[in-house]
Structure formats: C-alpha cells, structure tokens
Write a protein that holds these residues in place. Structure first.
Motif, PDB file in Angstrom:
ATOM      1  N   GLN A   1       0.835  -1.208   0.000  1.00 33.86           N
ATOM      2  CA  GLN A   1       0.000   0.000   0.000  1.00 33.86           C
ATOM      3  C   GLN A   1       0.868   1.255   0.000  1.00 33.86           C
ATOM      4  O   GLN A   1       0.576   2.218  -0.698  1.00 33.86           O
ATOM      5  CB  GLN A   1      -0.951   0.004   1.195  1.00 33.86           C
ATOM      6  N   ALA A   2       1.948   1.247   0.784  1.00 40.37           N
ATOM      7  CA  ALA A   2       2.850   2.402   0.825  1.00 40.37           C
ATOM      8  C   ALA A   2       3.487   2.637  -0.540  1.00 40.37           C
ATOM      9  O   ALA A   2       3.602   3.782  -1.002  1.00 40.37           O
ATOM     10  CB  ALA A   2       3.926   2.189   1.890  1.00 40.37           C
ATOM     11  N   ALA A   3       3.894   1.575  -1.216  1.00 40.21           N
ATOM     12  CA  ALA A   3       4.480   1.717  -2.553  1.00 40.21           C
ATOM     13  C   ALA A   3       3.453   2.246  -3.541  1.00 40.21           C
ATOM     14  O   ALA A   3       3.763   3.108  -4.369  1.00 40.21           O
ATOM     15  CB  ALA A   3       5.026   0.371  -3.032  1.00 40.21           C
ATOM     16  N   ALA A   4       2.228   1.762  -3.447  1.00 34.69           N
ATOM     17  CA  ALA A   4       1.169   2.235  -4.347  1.00 34.69           C
ATOM     18  C   ALA A   4       0.881   3.712  -4.111  1.00 34.69           C
ATOM     19  O   ALA A   4       0.657   4.465  -5.065  1.00 34.69           O
ATOM     20  CB  ALA A   4      -0.097   1.409  -4.157  1.00 34.69           C
ATOM     21  N   ASP A   5       0.912   4.143  -2.857  1.00 31.69           N
ATOM     22  CA  ASP A   5       0.685   5.557  -2.548  1.00 31.69           C
ATOM     23  C   ASP A   5       1.765   6.432  -3.171  1.00 31.69           C
ATOM     24  O   ASP A   5       1.483   7.487  -3.731  1.00 31.69           O
ATOM     25  CB  ASP A   5       0.644   5.783  -1.036  1.00 31.69           C
ATOM     26  N   VAL A   6       3.018   5.989  -3.080  1.00 30.12           N
ATOM     27  CA  VAL A   6       4.130   6.757  -3.637  1.00 30.12           C
ATOM     28  C   VAL A   6       4.025   6.838  -5.159  1.00 30.12           C
ATOM     29  O   VAL A   6       4.329   7.851  -5.763  1.00 30.12           O
ATOM     30  CB  VAL A   6       5.489   6.136  -3.211  1.00 30.12           C
TER      31      VAL A   6
ATOM     32  N   ARG B   1      -5.740  -7.955  -4.362  1.00 31.28           N
ATOM     33  CA  ARG B   1      -6.237  -9.220  -3.823  1.00 31.28           C
ATOM     34  C   ARG B   1      -5.311  -9.607  -2.667  1.00 31.28           C
ATOM     35  O   ARG B   1      -4.575 -10.577  -2.741  1.00 31.28           O
ATOM     36  CB  ARG B   1      -6.237 -10.312  -4.882  1.00 31.28           C
ATOM     37  N   LEU B   2      -5.354  -8.791  -1.647  1.00 33.01           N
ATOM     38  CA  LEU B   2      -4.464  -8.975  -0.507  1.00 33.01           C
ATOM     39  C   LEU B   2      -5.132  -9.867   0.532  1.00 33.01           C
ATOM     40  O   LEU B   2      -6.326  -9.754   0.791  1.00 33.01           O
ATOM     41  CB  LEU B   2      -4.121  -7.625   0.120  1.00 33.01           C
ATOM     42  N   ASP B   3      -4.356 -10.740   1.110  1.00 34.02           N
ATOM     43  CA  ASP B   3      -4.848 -11.621   2.149  1.00 34.02           C
ATOM     44  C   ASP B   3      -4.684 -10.916   3.497  1.00 34.02           C
ATOM     45  O   ASP B   3      -3.551 -10.701   3.946  1.00 34.02           O
ATOM     46  CB  ASP B   3      -4.064 -12.928   2.129  1.00 34.02           C
ATOM     47  N   PRO B   4      -5.785 -10.543   4.146  1.00 34.29           N
ATOM     48  CA  PRO B   4      -5.664  -9.849   5.425  1.00 34.29           C
ATOM     49  C   PRO B   4      -5.058 -10.724   6.528  1.00 34.29           C
ATOM     50  O   PRO B   4      -4.573 -10.218   7.525  1.00 34.29           O
ATOM     51  CB  PRO B   4      -7.100  -9.450   5.764  1.00 34.29           C
ATOM     52  N   ALA B   5      -5.069 -12.030   6.331  1.00 26.96           N
ATOM     53  CA  ALA B   5      -4.518 -12.945   7.327  1.00 26.96           C
ATOM     54  C   ALA B   5      -3.048 -13.271   7.063  1.00 26.96           C
ATOM     55  O   ALA B   5      -2.471 -14.123   7.736  1.00 26.96           O
ATOM     56  CB  ALA B   5      -5.332 -14.236   7.343  1.00 26.96           C
ATOM     57  N   LEU B   6      -2.436 -12.594   6.099  1.00 23.21           N
ATOM     58  CA  LEU B   6      -1.031 -12.843   5.775  1.00 23.21           C
ATOM     59  C   LEU B   6      -0.172 -12.547   7.006  1.00 23.21           C
ATOM     60  O   LEU B   6      -0.279 -11.464   7.593  1.00 23.21           O
ATOM     61  CB  LEU B   6      -0.610 -11.943   4.612  1.00 23.21           C
TER      62      LEU B   6
ATOM     63  N   ALA C   1      12.980  -1.649   1.969  1.00 20.44           N
ATOM     64  CA  ALA C   1      13.478  -2.304   0.754  1.00 20.44           C
ATOM     65  C   ALA C   1      12.318  -2.950  -0.008  1.00 20.44           C
ATOM     66  O   ALA C   1      12.262  -2.868  -1.239  1.00 20.44           O
ATOM     67  CB  ALA C   1      14.530  -3.348   1.104  1.00 20.44           C
ATOM     68  N   LEU C   2      11.384  -3.570   0.709  1.00 15.68           N
ATOM     69  CA  LEU C   2      10.219  -4.153   0.043  1.00 15.68           C
ATOM     70  C   LEU C   2       9.392  -3.077  -0.659  1.00 15.68           C
ATOM     71  O   LEU C   2       8.942  -3.268  -1.783  1.00 15.68           O
ATOM     72  CB  LEU C   2       9.339  -4.903   1.052  1.00 15.68           C
ATOM     73  N   GLU C   3       9.204  -1.939  -0.002  1.00 15.67           N
ATOM     74  CA  GLU C   3       8.464  -0.839  -0.630  1.00 15.67           C
ATOM     75  C   GLU C   3       9.139  -0.397  -1.917  1.00 15.67           C
ATOM     76  O   GLU C   3       8.470  -0.131  -2.916  1.00 15.67           O
ATOM     77  CB  GLU C   3       8.341   0.340   0.333  1.00 15.67           C
ATOM     78  N   GLN C   4      10.471  -0.325  -1.912  1.00 17.58           N
ATOM     79  CA  GLN C   4      11.200   0.082  -3.115  1.00 17.58           C
ATOM     80  C   GLN C   4      11.004  -0.931  -4.241  1.00 17.58           C
ATOM     81  O   GLN C   4      10.805  -0.552  -5.395  1.00 17.58           O
ATOM     82  CB  GLN C   4      12.686   0.251  -2.807  1.00 17.58           C
ATOM     83  N   VAL C   5      11.060  -2.210  -3.904  1.00 20.80           N
ATOM     84  CA  VAL C   5      10.858  -3.254  -4.915  1.00 20.80           C
ATOM     85  C   VAL C   5       9.450  -3.159  -5.491  1.00 20.80           C
ATOM     86  O   VAL C   5       9.255  -3.182  -6.714  1.00 20.80           O
ATOM     87  CB  VAL C   5      11.107  -4.656  -4.311  1.00 20.80           C
ATOM     88  N   PHE C   6       8.449  -3.044  -4.619  1.00 22.10           N
ATOM     89  CA  PHE C   6       7.065  -2.961  -5.084  1.00 22.10           C
ATOM     90  C   PHE C   6       6.836  -1.691  -5.911  1.00 22.10           C
ATOM     91  O   PHE C   6       6.130  -1.722  -6.922  1.00 22.10           O
ATOM     92  CB  PHE C   6       6.089  -3.012  -3.912  1.00 22.10           C
ATOM     93  N   ALA C   7       7.450  -0.583  -5.511  1.00 24.65           N
ATOM     94  CA  ALA C   7       7.323   0.660  -6.272  1.00 24.65           C
ATOM     95  C   ALA C   7       7.923   0.482  -7.670  1.00 24.65           C
ATOM     96  O   ALA C   7       7.346   0.953  -8.664  1.00 24.65           O
ATOM     97  CB  ALA C   7       7.997   1.813  -5.533  1.00 24.65           C
ATOM     98  N   ASN C   8       9.057  -0.206  -7.764  1.00 23.95           N
ATOM     99  CA  ASN C   8       9.672  -0.463  -9.070  1.00 23.95           C
ATOM    100  C   ASN C   8       8.751  -1.306  -9.944  1.00 23.95           C
ATOM    101  O   ASN C   8       8.604  -1.044 -11.148  1.00 23.95           O
ATOM    102  CB  ASN C   8      11.023  -1.150  -8.912  1.00 23.95           C
ATOM    103  N   PHE C   9       8.122  -2.323  -9.374  1.00 23.19           N
ATOM    104  CA  PHE C   9       7.165  -3.142 -10.137  1.00 23.19           C
ATOM    105  C   PHE C   9       6.034  -2.283 -10.688  1.00 23.19           C
ATOM    106  O   PHE C   9       5.652  -2.390 -11.853  1.00 23.19           O
ATOM    107  CB  PHE C   9       6.561  -4.246  -9.266  1.00 23.19           C
ATOM    108  N   ILE C  10       5.486  -1.423  -9.831  1.00 24.94           N
ATOM    109  CA  ILE C  10       4.354  -0.587 -10.246  1.00 24.94           C
ATOM    110  C   ILE C  10       4.755   0.382 -11.351  1.00 24.94           C
ATOM    111  O   ILE C  10       4.074   0.504 -12.374  1.00 24.94           O
ATOM    112  CB  ILE C  10       3.774   0.162  -9.033  1.00 24.94           C
ATOM    113  N   VAL C  11       5.888   1.060 -11.164  1.00 22.08           N
ATOM    114  CA  VAL C  11       6.350   2.040 -12.160  1.00 22.08           C
ATOM    115  C   VAL C  11       6.672   1.340 -13.481  1.00 22.08           C
ATOM    116  O   VAL C  11       6.317   1.824 -14.557  1.00 22.08           O
ATOM    117  CB  VAL C  11       7.570   2.825 -11.627  1.00 22.08           C
ATOM    118  N   ASN C  12       7.316   0.186 -13.415  1.00 27.22           N
ATOM    119  CA  ASN C  12       7.661  -0.538 -14.644  1.00 27.22           C
ATOM    120  C   ASN C  12       6.422  -1.057 -15.366  1.00 27.22           C
ATOM    121  O   ASN C  12       6.441  -1.206 -16.590  1.00 27.22           O
ATOM    122  CB  ASN C  12       8.627  -1.676 -14.336  1.00 27.22           C
ATOM    123  N   ALA C  13       5.364  -1.323 -14.651  1.00 28.10           N
ATOM    124  CA  ALA C  13       4.131  -1.790 -15.270  1.00 28.10           C
ATOM    125  C   ALA C  13       3.411  -0.661 -16.009  1.00 28.10           C
ATOM    126  O   ALA C  13       2.609  -0.919 -16.902  1.00 28.10           O
ATOM    127  CB  ALA C  13       3.193  -2.382 -14.213  1.00 28.10           C
TER     128      ALA C  13
END
Length: 75
Positions: A29-34, A48-53, A62-74
């Motif tokens: 969510q933080a990466a999507a916000d950025v 499709r996030l699992d709330p019980a994860l 570091a995870l936020e940076q990776v997810f942000a890169n995925f979003i931007v590249n998409a």
C-alpha cells in the motif's frame, strides 16, 4: 496532500536495511501511494491482498522500493 506525505515518508527512510517484522500488505500500500502519480488511466491496480497474511522479517523499506519499481515498470 497524501502524495506529498507518502513521498516525504518514503524519501526520509535510512538506506541501511534494518530487518524487522513487517506486513507485506502495508508495504504494498505504501508503494502504491508513492507511485500514484506514475500510474496512468490505462493502468489500474487490482488488489487481492490476504488480510490474514502473517508478518515477515524483512526490510520494509526495501520491500516498498521493490514494489514501487514493479508498479512504475508496469506503467
């Protein structure tokens, strides 16, 4: 605004990777916000996030940076 707050939080984090318990859903969510302005109308995020994860031990920033890169590249 929400975008400015997200960018400030994202950019103020330290570069050293500190491993601690973190929620993957929160990191996503933080990466999507950025990346909100990078997305175009042609790209929509479908959640499709699992709330019980369970928490994982990782560098949340570091995870936020990776997810942000995925979003931007998409875009």
């Amino acid at each position: 605004s929400k975008i400015v707050r997200s960018l400030r939080t994202f950019s103020r984090r330290e570069d050293n990777a500190e491993f601690m318990a973190c929620q993957i859903n929160t990191c996503l969510q933080a990466a999507a916000d950025v990346c909100e302005n990078a997305r175009t109308d042609a790209i929509a995020l479908e959640w499709r996030l699992d709330p019980a994860l369970p928490e994982t031990v990782a560098s949340g920033h570091a995870l936020e940076q990776v997810f942000a890169n995925f979003i931007v590249n998409a875009c």
